[in-house]
Motif scaffolding. Structure first.
Motif, PDB file in Angstrom:
ATOM      1  N   ALA A 211       2.559   3.794 -10.407  1.00  0.00           N
ATOM      2  CA  ALA A 211       3.098   5.152 -10.487  1.00  0.00           C
ATOM      3  C   ALA A 211       2.133   6.196  -9.946  1.00  0.00           C
ATOM      4  N   THR A 212       0.842   5.910  -9.965  1.00  0.00           N
ATOM      5  CA  THR A 212      -0.165   6.912  -9.578  1.00  0.00           C
ATOM      6  C   THR A 212      -0.886   6.536  -8.294  1.00  0.00           C
ATOM      7  N   ALA A 213      -0.356   5.574  -7.540  1.00  0.00           N
ATOM      8  CA  ALA A 213      -1.059   5.077  -6.366  1.00  0.00           C
ATOM      9  C   ALA A 213      -1.223   6.165  -5.305  1.00  0.00           C
ATOM     10  N   ASP A 214      -2.476   6.411  -4.904  1.00  0.00           N
ATOM     11  CA  ASP A 214      -2.768   7.327  -3.816  1.00  0.00           C
ATOM     12  C   ASP A 214      -3.187   6.520  -2.597  1.00  0.00           C
ATOM     13  N   GLY A 215      -3.686   7.207  -1.573  1.00  0.00           N
ATOM     14  CA  GLY A 215      -4.055   6.528  -0.348  1.00  0.00           C
ATOM     15  C   GLY A 215      -5.132   5.479  -0.536  1.00  0.00           C
ATOM     16  N   GLU A 216      -6.119   5.781  -1.376  1.00  0.00           N
ATOM     17  CA  GLU A 216      -7.201   4.831  -1.610  1.00  0.00           C
ATOM     18  C   GLU A 216      -6.680   3.570  -2.282  1.00  0.00           C
ATOM     19  N   ARG A 217      -5.840   3.726  -3.278  1.00  0.00           N
ATOM     20  CA  ARG A 217      -5.306   2.566  -3.994  1.00  0.00           C
ATOM     21  C   ARG A 217      -4.344   1.769  -3.111  1.00  0.00           C
ATOM     22  N   LEU A 218      -3.501   2.478  -2.359  1.00  0.00           N
ATOM     23  CA  LEU A 218      -2.589   1.784  -1.466  1.00  0.00           C
ATOM     24  C   LEU A 218      -3.342   1.028  -0.370  1.00  0.00           C
ATOM     25  N   THR A 219      -4.527   1.512  -0.012  1.00  0.00           N
ATOM     26  CA  THR A 219      -5.345   0.793   0.969  1.00  0.00           C
ATOM     27  C   THR A 219      -5.705  -0.591   0.452  1.00  0.00           C
ATOM     28  N   ASP A 220      -6.009  -0.702  -0.840  1.00  0.00           N
ATOM     29  CA  ASP A 220      -6.292  -2.018  -1.432  1.00  0.00           C
ATOM     30  C   ASP A 220      -5.079  -2.934  -1.315  1.00  0.00           C
ATOM     31  N   LEU A 221      -3.883  -2.394  -1.567  1.00  0.00           N
ATOM     32  CA  LEU A 221      -2.656  -3.190  -1.461  1.00  0.00           C
ATOM     33  C   LEU A 221      -2.427  -3.622  -0.015  1.00  0.00           C
ATOM     34  N   LEU A 222      -2.602  -2.701   0.921  1.00  0.00           N
ATOM     35  CA  LEU A 222      -2.420  -3.013   2.333  1.00  0.00           C
ATOM     36  C   LEU A 222      -3.388  -4.106   2.778  1.00  0.00           C
ATOM     37  N   GLU A 223      -4.651  -3.991   2.393  1.00  0.00           N
ATOM     38  CA  GLU A 223      -5.647  -4.985   2.776  1.00  0.00           C
ATOM     39  C   GLU A 223      -5.295  -6.360   2.230  1.00  0.00           C
ATOM     40  N   ALA A 224      -4.795  -6.399   0.997  1.00  0.00           N
ATOM     41  CA  ALA A 224      -4.418  -7.680   0.399  1.00  0.00           C
ATOM     42  C   ALA A 224      -3.342  -8.365   1.230  1.00  0.00           C
ATOM     43  N   HIS A 225      -2.322  -7.604   1.632  1.00  0.00           N
ATOM     44  CA  HIS A 225      -1.222  -8.203   2.376  1.00  0.00           C
ATOM     45  C   HIS A 225      -1.605  -8.549   3.817  1.00  0.00           C
ATOM     46  N   VAL A 226      -2.363  -7.682   4.469  1.00  0.00           N
ATOM     47  CA  VAL A 226      -2.773  -7.982   5.844  1.00  0.00           C
ATOM     48  C   VAL A 226      -3.677  -9.212   5.876  1.00  0.00           C
ATOM     49  N   ASN A 227      -4.596  -9.307   4.932  1.00  0.00           N
ATOM     50  CA  ASN A 227      -5.464 -10.492   4.866  1.00  0.00           C
ATOM     51  C   ASN A 227      -4.647 -11.753   4.602  1.00  0.00           C
ATOM     52  N   ASN A 228      -3.654 -11.639   3.722  1.00  0.00           N
ATOM     53  CA  ASN A 228      -2.805 -12.793   3.427  1.00  0.00           C
ATOM     54  C   ASN A 228      -1.992 -13.202   4.653  1.00  0.00           C
ATOM     55  N   MET A 229      -1.457 -12.221   5.383  1.00  0.00           N
ATOM     56  CA  MET A 229      -0.683 -12.516   6.585  1.00  0.00           C
ATOM     57  C   MET A 229      -1.549 -13.224   7.634  1.00  0.00           C
ATOM     58  N   LYS A 230      -2.786 -12.769   7.766  1.00  0.00           N
ATOM     59  CA  LYS A 230      -3.697 -13.411   8.711  1.00  0.00           C
ATOM     60  C   LYS A 230      -4.018 -14.834   8.268  1.00  0.00           C
ATOM     61  N   ASP A 231      -4.249 -15.005   6.969  1.00  0.00           N
ATOM     62  CA  ASP A 231      -4.576 -16.329   6.441  1.00  0.00           C
ATOM     63  C   ASP A 231      -3.409 -17.297   6.627  1.00  0.00           C
ATOM     64  N   MET A 232      -2.195 -16.783   6.535  1.00  0.00           N
ATOM     65  CA  MET A 232      -1.004 -17.621   6.688  1.00  0.00           C
ATOM     66  C   MET A 232      -0.630 -17.825   8.154  1.00  0.00           C
ATOM     67  N   GLY A 233      -1.331 -17.120   9.049  1.00  0.00           N
ATOM     68  CA  GLY A 233      -1.031 -17.245  10.466  1.00  0.00           C
ATOM     69  C   GLY A 233       0.226 -16.519  10.892  1.00  0.00           C
ATOM     70  N   ILE A 234       0.633 -15.498  10.134  1.00  0.00           N
ATOM     71  CA  ILE A 234       1.872 -14.785  10.445  1.00  0.00           C
ATOM     72  C   ILE A 234       1.630 -13.278  10.561  1.00  0.00           C
ATOM     73  N   ALA A 235       0.399 -12.885  10.878  1.00  0.00           N
ATOM     74  CA  ALA A 235       0.057 -11.461  10.906  1.00  0.00           C
ATOM     75  C   ALA A 235       0.877 -10.689  11.931  1.00  0.00           C
ATOM     76  N   ARG A 236       1.327 -11.366  12.995  1.00  0.00           N
ATOM     77  CA  ARG A 236       2.084 -10.687  14.049  1.00  0.00           C
ATOM     78  C   ARG A 236       3.522 -11.185  14.144  1.00  0.00           C
ATOM     79  N   GLN A 237       3.921 -11.956  13.144  1.00  0.00           N
ATOM     80  CA  GLN A 237       5.281 -12.500  13.158  1.00  0.00           C
ATOM     81  C   GLN A 237       6.271 -11.489  12.594  1.00  0.00           C
TER      82      GLN A 237
END
Length: 311
Positions: A211-237
């Motif tokens: 409920a209180t997520a700002d840009g800094e907190r959302l950056t943590d969420l974005l990094e988690a998903h981008v890293n996961n996408m890269k690890d799964m080999g689907i970052a550009r899929q």
């Protein structure tokens, strides 16, 4: 000891009793409840000790305030069960939930993780029950895609074989810690089950991270998903997952102006835009993206929002 129930405790003197009563009303056989007082400044430390004196299932740890991840990690270290689950102390579980789920695990000892339904935002205007069907997955990638697991990375509506935490821990100092941790657990899991039995009640918390997520907190969420996408080999899929992460990227850029970290999609492979089960608005974003780049789309999105606010 079969099940360890880890409950981080911080500033929840109004809801702790409801949480514990929901678990202990009909406790599963051979379980332990681990209360981790994370330096709570209210009456919670005393309440934890009082509950431990009243019920032999309960163990308590007191520590200096270090955040939700650190509290969960303390509980993991203390756990002696074959299985571990987490309950947030402002939430609660439905009657007989853990007894039913442990019976399911007894019938399916091959399951390393079992996910059960969650009543999302219980008590709020957007409340809804989330169910994930009755399934069995022998690959974490398959589970992630078929159940759209990025939309329910919650730590709390799942029971895990304790061995999954031999190497994995929740990241201290990161927001949206569940999104960082679940992919690591899925890599270690051999079989993942989903069931429609039991219920986790995720209550509305106006002061919570989501409920209180700002840009800094959302950056943590974005990094988690981008890293996961890269690890799964689907970052550009191109996929619904990519589209959902793109929306997080747009929000992060609008609030921080930092260079985007989500790669541009590979338009030569994967699904076409028209084949994706996405909203009309998201379809339009992808059509713009096809002619530009993630960076340019971020700038266009920010400009459009700025123009709307100035009207």
């Amino acid at each position: 000891m079969r099940l360890s129930i880890v409950i981080p405790v911080y500033r929840v003197e109004q809801t702790l009793e409801r949480c514990l009563e929901s678990i202990l009303r009909q406790p599963p056989a051979d379980c332990e409840v681990i209360l981790v007082d994370d330096g709570s400044p209210d009456a919670c430390p005393r309440l934890c000790d009082e509950w431990a004196e009243r019920d032999p299932h309960i163990r308590v740890a007191h520590q200096a305030n270090a955040g939700l991840s650190a509290a969960r990690n303390t509980g993991i270290k203390m756990a002696t069960g074959d299985y571990i689950t987490f309950v947030d102390s402002d939430d609660f579980v439905g009657d007989n939930t853990f007894a039913v789920l442990m019976a399911k695990l007894s019938a399916h000892p091959e399951f390393d993780m079992l996910e059960y339904p969650v009543f999302w935002h219980y008590g709020g205007e957007e409340q809804r029950v989330m169910k994930f069907g009755i399934g069995e997955y022998h690959d974490g990638h398959d589970y992630w895609q078929r159940t759209q697991a990025w939309t329910h990375t919650f730590a709390c509506n799942k029971i895990y074989a304790r061995r999954l935490f031999d190497e994995a821990r929740f990241p201290v100092g990161k927001y949206f810690e569940d999104a960082h941790t679940l992919p690591a657990l899925l890599k270690a899991a051999k079989v993942i089950g989903t069931t429609e039995e039991g219920m986790y009640y995720y209550t509305v918390n106006p002061d919570g991270i989501t409920a209180t997520a700002d840009g800094e907190r959302l950056t943590d969420l974005l990094e988690a998903h981008v890293n996961n996408m890269k690890d799964m080999g689907i970052a550009r899929q191109l996929s619904k997952y990519y589209c959902d992460v793109l929306n997080i990227q747009l929000d992060v850029y609008e609030q921080t102006r930092r260079r985007p970290i989500l790669p541009d999609p590979d338009w030569k492979e994967g699904l076409r835009i028209g084949q994706l089960d996405i909203t009309r608005g998201n379809r339009m974003k992808l059509r713009v993206l096809r002619r530009t780049s993630v960076k340019t789309l971020c700038k266009i999105n920010r400009l459009l929002h700025k123009m709307r606010r100035s009207r």
